[in-house]
Motif scaffolding. Structure first.
Motif, PDB file in Angstrom:
ATOM      1  N   HIS A   1      51.669   8.192  37.727  1.00 24.22           N
ATOM      2  CA  HIS A   1      52.600   8.236  38.852  1.00 24.22           C
ATOM      3  C   HIS A   1      52.761   6.817  39.403  1.00 24.22           C
ATOM      4  O   HIS A   1      51.767   6.108  39.600  1.00 24.22           O
TER       5      HIS A   1
ATOM      6  N   LEU B   1      53.347  11.233  47.772  1.00 22.87           N
ATOM      7  CA  LEU B   1      53.030  11.266  46.345  1.00 22.87           C
ATOM      8  C   LEU B   1      51.549  11.566  46.126  1.00 22.87           C
ATOM      9  O   LEU B   1      51.173  12.373  45.269  1.00 22.87           O
TER      10      LEU B   1
ATOM     11  N   GLN C   1      50.893  15.220  47.006  1.00 25.24           N
ATOM     12  CA  GLN C   1      51.465  16.155  46.040  1.00 25.24           C
ATOM     13  C   GLN C   1      50.607  16.272  44.793  1.00 25.24           C
ATOM     14  O   GLN C   1      50.404  17.373  44.257  1.00 25.24           O
ATOM     15  N   TYR C   2      50.111  15.118  44.309  1.00 25.48           N
ATOM     16  CA  TYR C   2      49.364  15.129  43.045  1.00 25.48           C
ATOM     17  C   TYR C   2      47.852  14.985  43.241  1.00 25.48           C
ATOM     18  O   TYR C   2      47.120  14.845  42.264  1.00 25.48           O
ATOM     19  N   ARG C   3      47.411  15.000  44.496  1.00 29.20           N
ATOM     20  CA  ARG C   3      45.987  14.924  44.819  1.00 29.20           C
ATOM     21  C   ARG C   3      45.326  13.710  44.181  1.00 29.20           C
ATOM     22  O   ARG C   3      44.295  13.804  43.500  1.00 29.20           O
TER      23      ARG C   3
END
Length: 332
Positions: free
Chosen positions: A285, A299, A302-304
């Motif tokens: 990411h 961000l 959302q993606y931990r």
């Protein structure tokens, strides 16, 4: 002044709650009553302020003055230059703060405030537009005003019907209505609000960019794809929890994190022969440097993840932003 102790009533919980609820009811009714009285004069007042080349000068005495300060502050923070001038000081020199390009909003529940009415003829002679927020439709203030915004109430929440309570609430709401109408018509946006609140949480979220908080240059943890795991771990330890795997031109090829290392150990992998390219995530990411720092927070949530690589349009690494960097910048 605190009343004598012998006059203090014994505390009755139901009575206290009832008094609070009655106050809410009276003040809510006062605000609701304004709706039927907002008409063309309100529209004309908004038009005058929209086309103003100067500032809005708010005046009021006593509790109306306290309300006026808040109205001036709200206008100023929502795109309408405004300030508060105390009527008592105005008659002793501060009237010089008001120019021919300004507009005055004068606030008085009765419309008969002596300090305020003393300066009304001076304002009229200078041709300064006057908007009155008053409950006295036939008052001196109303007669001098170009536009009258009726803030009258049937009664105060004060049981003696003396202390300004419902009337000051109505004045405040009328000022808020002006500010909201003006900001909407000006196309005022959250970014504009943030610019006048750079020290607040909203300002930091809307004005701080990734480039303001990211680590760059020698602070970026970078390794080549053929770097041994042990060397990559040293780079991660020195620069913060992850490594960006890049080519000779710093184009991002992948990422490896502390979490990835733990998972390798748990699997019992032979770490001695492992190279960075063997264990990296090939599509990490990423975010651009000109993005808002708040977008980096979203961000991560959302993606931990706890860090994001920052790249340019060509995919070249220009920085790394960690959750700790965002916390220090008070974006979160």
């Amino acid at each position: 002044m605190t009343p004598p102790r012998e006059r203090v009533q014994p505390l009755d919980t139901a009575q206290v709650i009832g008094l609070a609820q009655t106050t809410f009811d009276i003040e809510a009714a006062a605000v609701q009553g304004l709706k039927a009285r907002v008409g063309e004069s309100f529209v004309r007042a908004v038009q005058r302020i929209l086309h103003l080349s100067g500032r809005v000068v708010v005046m009021g005495m006593g509790k109306s003055g306290h309300v006026g300060r808040k109205i001036a502050a709200t206008l100023a923070s929502t795109g309408t230059p405004a300030l508060f001038v105390h009527p008592g000081e105005a008659s002793h020199g501060d009237l010089g703060m008001v120019t021919a390009h300004d507009l005055v909003i004068a606030i008085s529940n009765s419309g008969e405030s002596a300090e305020l009415n003393l300066i009304l003829p001076v304002l009229k002679r200078q041709g300064i537009p006057l908007v009155a927020i008053t409950g006295g439709a036939q008052s001196t203030l109303a007669r001098h005003a170009d536009e009258v915004l009726d803030s009258g109430v049937e009664k105060e929440a004060c049981p003696l019907n003396l202390a300004p309570t419902a009337s000051s609430t109505a004045q405040l709401v009328m000022g808020d209505a002006l500010a909201v109408a003006l900001l909407e018509l000006r196309g005022f946006k959250a970014e504009d609000f943030a610019r006048s609140h750079p020290g607040g949480a909203l300002g930091r979220r809307l004005l701080t960019h990734v480039s303001d908080v990211m680590r760059s240059g020698a602070e970026m943890p970078t390794v080549a794809a053929d770097t041994p795991l042990a060397e990559m771990m040293r780079e991660m330890s020195a620069k913060g929890g992850l490594a960006a795997i890049v080519d000779g031109a710093l184009r991002v090829q992948g990422v490896f994190t502390d979490g990835d290392l733990r998972r390798l150990v748990e699997k019992g992998s032979d770490l001695r022969a492992v190279r960075a390219g063997d264990v990296m995530h090939a599509r990490p990411h990423t975010i651009r440097a000109d993005a808002l720092a708040a977008e980096a927070v979203e961000l991560m949530e959302q993606y931990r993840i706890t860090a994001v690589l920052v790249v340019d349009a060509a995919g070249t690494l220009v920085g790394v932003v960690h959750i700790g960097d965002l916390m220090r910048a008070k974006v979160i």
